[in-house]
Design an enzyme around this catalytic site. Structure first.
Site, PDB file in Angstrom:
ATOM      1  N   GLU A   1      28.314  12.805 -23.053  1.00 22.29           N
ATOM      2  CA  GLU A   1      26.963  13.265 -23.408  1.00 22.29           C
ATOM      3  C   GLU A   1      26.705  14.681 -22.915  1.00 22.29           C
ATOM      4  OE1 GLU A   1      23.764  11.036 -21.498  1.00 22.29           O
ATOM      5  OE2 GLU A   1      22.354  11.749 -23.026  1.00 22.29           O
TER       6      GLU A   1
ATOM      7  N   ASP B   1      20.564  15.583 -18.858  1.00 22.63           N
ATOM      8  CA  ASP B   1      21.082  14.240 -19.152  1.00 22.63           C
ATOM      9  C   ASP B   1      22.552  14.374 -19.543  1.00 22.63           C
ATOM     10  OD1 ASP B   1      21.424  11.619 -19.946  1.00 22.63           O
ATOM     11  OD2 ASP B   1      20.004  11.694 -21.615  1.00 22.63           O
TER      12      ASP B   1
ATOM     13  N   HIS C   1      18.991  12.086 -28.500  1.00 25.36           N
ATOM     14  CA  HIS C   1      17.536  12.149 -28.495  1.00 25.36           C
ATOM     15  C   HIS C   1      17.122  13.539 -28.064  1.00 25.36           C
ATOM     16  CE1 HIS C   1      18.041  11.808 -24.117  1.00 25.36           C
ATOM     17  NE2 HIS C   1      18.944  10.881 -24.400  1.00 25.36           N
TER      18      HIS C   1
ATOM     19  N   TYR D   1      32.047   0.910 -26.549  1.00 25.82           N
ATOM     20  CA  TYR D   1      31.919  -0.053 -25.443  1.00 25.82           C
ATOM     21  C   TYR D   1      32.588  -1.351 -25.872  1.00 25.82           C
ATOM     22  CZ  TYR D   1      28.380   3.488 -24.904  1.00 25.82           C
ATOM     23  OH  TYR D   1      27.746   4.700 -24.845  1.00 25.82           O
TER      24      TYR D   1
ATOM     25  N   HIS E   1      24.262   2.223 -30.082  1.00 29.36           N
ATOM     26  CA  HIS E   1      23.051   3.005 -29.787  1.00 29.36           C
ATOM     27  C   HIS E   1      23.005   4.256 -30.656  1.00 29.36           C
ATOM     28  CE1 HIS E   1      25.489   5.894 -27.565  1.00 29.36           C
ATOM     29  NE2 HIS E   1      25.960   4.932 -26.783  1.00 29.36           N
TER      30      HIS E   1
ATOM     31  N   ARG F   1      31.438   6.952 -22.790  1.00 29.94           N
ATOM     32  CA  ARG F   1      30.386   7.764 -23.425  1.00 29.94           C
ATOM     33  C   ARG F   1      30.565   9.196 -22.934  1.00 29.94           C
ATOM     34  NH1 ARG F   1      26.305   4.890 -22.482  1.00 29.94           N
ATOM     35  NH2 ARG F   1      25.353   5.776 -20.615  1.00 29.94           N
TER      36      ARG F   1
ATOM     37  N   ASP G   1      26.352   8.436 -15.951  1.00 27.21           N
ATOM     38  CA  ASP G   1      25.288   9.008 -16.784  1.00 27.21           C
ATOM     39  C   ASP G   1      24.172   9.394 -15.822  1.00 27.21           C
ATOM     40  OD1 ASP G   1      23.182   9.584 -18.464  1.00 27.21           O
ATOM     41  OD2 ASP G   1      23.487   7.849 -19.781  1.00 27.21           O
TER      42      ASP G   1
ATOM     43  N   GLU H   1      25.561  12.088 -27.712  1.00 22.81           N
ATOM     44  CA  GLU H   1      26.147  11.135 -26.770  1.00 22.81           C
ATOM     45  C   GLU H   1      26.726   9.891 -27.430  1.00 22.81           C
ATOM     46  OE1 GLU H   1      23.217   8.915 -24.400  1.00 22.81           O
ATOM     47  OE2 GLU H   1      21.670  10.254 -25.157  1.00 22.81           O
TER      48      GLU H   1
ATOM     49  N   ASP I   1       0.816  -1.213   0.000  1.00 22.60           N
ATOM     50  CA  ASP I   1       0.000   0.000   0.000  1.00 22.60           C
ATOM     51  C   ASP I   1       0.852   1.266   0.000  1.00 22.60           C
ATOM     52  OD1 ASP I   1       1.047  -0.280   2.466  1.00 22.60           O
ATOM     53  OD2 ASP I   1      -0.817   0.093   3.565  1.00 22.60           O
TER      54      ASP I   1
ATOM     55  N   HIS J   1      13.815  11.223 -22.558  1.00 27.02           N
ATOM     56  CA  HIS J   1      13.694  10.848 -23.973  1.00 27.02           C
ATOM     57  C   HIS J   1      12.403  11.514 -24.433  1.00 27.02           C
ATOM     58  CE1 HIS J   1      16.247   7.006 -23.154  1.00 27.02           C
ATOM     59  NE2 HIS J   1      16.964   8.117 -23.144  1.00 27.02           N
TER      60      HIS J   1
ATOM     61  N   HIS K   1      22.780  -0.182 -19.954  1.00 30.95           N
ATOM     62  CA  HIS K   1      21.794   0.223 -18.956  1.00 30.95           C
ATOM     63  C   HIS K   1      22.165  -0.283 -17.565  1.00 30.95           C
ATOM     64  CE1 HIS K   1      18.506   0.920 -22.216  1.00 30.95           C
ATOM     65  NE2 HIS K   1      19.375   1.904 -22.131  1.00 30.95           N
TER      66      HIS K   1
HETATM   67  N1  GLY Z   1      20.408   8.251 -19.635  1.00 32.58           N
HETATM   68  C1  GLY Z   1      19.599   7.976 -20.702  1.00 32.58           C
HETATM   69  C2  GLY Z   1      20.200   8.403 -21.949  1.00 32.58           C
HETATM   70  O1  GLY Z   1      21.332   8.850 -21.974  1.00 32.58           O
HETATM   71  O2  GLY Z   1      19.595   8.373 -22.963  1.00 32.58           O
HETATM   72 MN    MN Z   2      20.696  10.562 -23.207  1.00 29.35          MN
HETATM   73 MN    MN Z   3      22.312   9.838 -20.460  1.00 25.83          MN
END
Ligand code: GLY
Ligand code: MN
Ligand code: MN
Length: 435
Positions: free
Chosen positions: A403, A266, A349, A383, A345, A401, A255, A379, A35, A356, A238
């Site tokens: 970004e 982000d 975005h 990897y 990837h 990465r 990230d 970004e 709950d 996103h 992820h």
């Molecule tokens: N952290 C999600 C992305 O970079 O898209």
């Molecule tokens: Mn991102």
């Molecule tokens: Mn990110």
């Protein structure tokens, strides 16, 4: 002074079809266990149009009415408010949120016919709230049945996202001000993480530090689950367990972005846990940085998402051939999608209320060109899984990465997240000064 109707809502009304009504429900509370609930987060479209942040709310927008904008909300309830906190109630929906009429949410069903009557088009997003879908469909169906009276029900149901999501692609100056704060908060958190990290710490200690900075500045928290991956964990896209030890000689990929006043930032940075990149780490890092900075420079009106992605693939693939990660002609390798072994990837975005964010990336088969007011992430990454075969061994287990959040303007790219360094030397200098 009473709050005015949001300018976004006024614009939405201008874009609605003649003789139409929109029914926009808010989000429902989500159970965490038994709950107890997650902290409430409003539905993004509902928040964008109304700014109203309570659960159990529905906005009804009918431009042809005198009261064009009505809110159905939870009524005041002293008993419940002791437990769950203050409610705006019916009065507050009008005085604080600009609704021209307001009703208790329990009256929605009984007012539905009045809402729908004599409209041609209903804007309503089917498939999100099945219970409300049923209520609305049942009412329309019942209205159709009354064919010997002058009762007209909507003939067309249109997803309001066709208007709202396109509006959300273009950020207003007020939205950009908030997004800049969200970016500044996240940038500060990344800088703090760079200064604090030491071999022997746990990933979750860095996660805690970052989210402490977010909350300290009034952010609701992270805009998505923070990724804090040391060593080979950085190669898991992820990775959110964040529960491993940070080892001397490894990189740390963070990230993490803040959600501030409903808007996301982000940021990803990848930095050495002991403060110095090794030669191999630096080679991968500088290649990703080269691709990232060139793509940031390309964020200009008219450049498409596909062109940006393509450019990042070209730079990274050429570099990976030079480093011996891939063997062959870059053009051939790209055709055969060989680069996807290490760069799997998208380049980025759009970002806004959702990390996103909404909005189309393609118009038909054509990639969408950027326009002023669009904010997107850039970004790229590489990897290299620790069990990759036939590559120079010094690169095994490296994940990088980088970004940033970038606003497209007529005067070139504006990097909202510029306050956190990304040149390897700058990062090393920052980390060595932190001793
Ligand atoms: N952290 C999600 C992305 O970079 O898209
Ligand atoms: Mn991102
Ligand atoms: Mn990110």
């Amino acid at each position: 002074m009473p709050r005015m109707m949001k300018s976004q809502l006024e614009e939405f009304m201008r874009r609605m079809a003649p003789n139409s009504v929109a029914i926009i429900p808010g989000a429902r509370e989500a159970t965490r266990s038994n709950d107890t609930h997650y902290r409430f987060r409003q539905d993004s479209d509902f928040f964008y149009l109304t700014g109203f942040e309570e659960p159990e709310a529905i906005a009804v927008i009918k431009p042809s009415e005198t009261n064009k904008y009505a809110l159905f909300v939870r009524p005041r309830d002293p008993e419940r408010e002791i437990w769950d906190g203050r409610r705006a109630g019916v009065e507050g929906a009008m005085s604080e949120f600009g609704a021209q009429a307001a009703f208790p949410i329990a009256e929605f069903n009984s007012k539905l016919r009045e809402i729908l009557i004599d409209t041609d088009t209903l804007y309503y997003r089917l498939g999100v709230n099945r219970e409300l879908d049923d209520t609305i469909i049942r009412e329309i169906s019942a209205m159709r049945g009354v064919n010997r009276k002058p009762i007209h029900s909507p003939q067309t149901i249109v997803d309001p996202a066709s208007i709202v999501h396109e509006m959300r692609v273009f950020k207003t100056p007020e939205e950009l001000e908030i997004m800049q704060v969200a970016a500044d908060i996240a940038a500060e958190a990344h800088v703090e993480a760079m200064k604090a990290v030491r071999p022997g710490m746990q990933e979750y200690q860095i996660e805690a530090l970052i989210e402490q900075v977010f909350r300290r500045h009034g952010a609701a928290g992270p805009a998505y689950t923070s990724i804090v991956g040391g060593g080979p964990n950085a190669t898991v896209l992820h990775y959110i367990n964040n529960d491993a030890e940070l080892r001397d000689g490894d990189l740390l990929l963070v990230d993490a972005g803040a959600e501030y006043k409903g808007y996301a930032s982000d940021i990803t940075r990848t930095f050495p846990i002991n403060g110095r990149y090794t030669k191999a780490q630096r080679e991968i890092y500088d290649l990703v940085l080269k691709a990232q900075m060139q793509c940031v420079e390309m964020v200009r009106p008219g450049v498409t998402h596909d062109q940006l992605k393509r450019h990042s693939i070209e730079v990274l693939t050429e570099g990976m051939v030079e480093l011996g990660l891939l063997k062959g002609e870059p053009e051939e390798l790209i055709k055969e999608k060989k680069h996807e072994q290490f760069y799997m990837h998208g380049l980025g975005h759009m970002i806004g209320i959702d990390v996103h964010d909404v909005g189309k990336y393609y118009f038909g088969q054509e990639s969408r060109p950027l326009e002023p007011g669009v904010v997107m992430t850039v970004e790229p990454g590489i990897y290299i899984s620790p069990d990759t075969k036939d590559i120079p061994s010094q690169y095994l287990g490296i994940g990088v990465r980088i970004e940033d959040d970038v606003l497209c303007t007529n005067n070139g790219p504006r990097v909202l997240t510029h306050k956190v360094p990304k040149q390897a030397e700058e990062i090393e200098a920052l980390m060595s000064n932190a001793d």
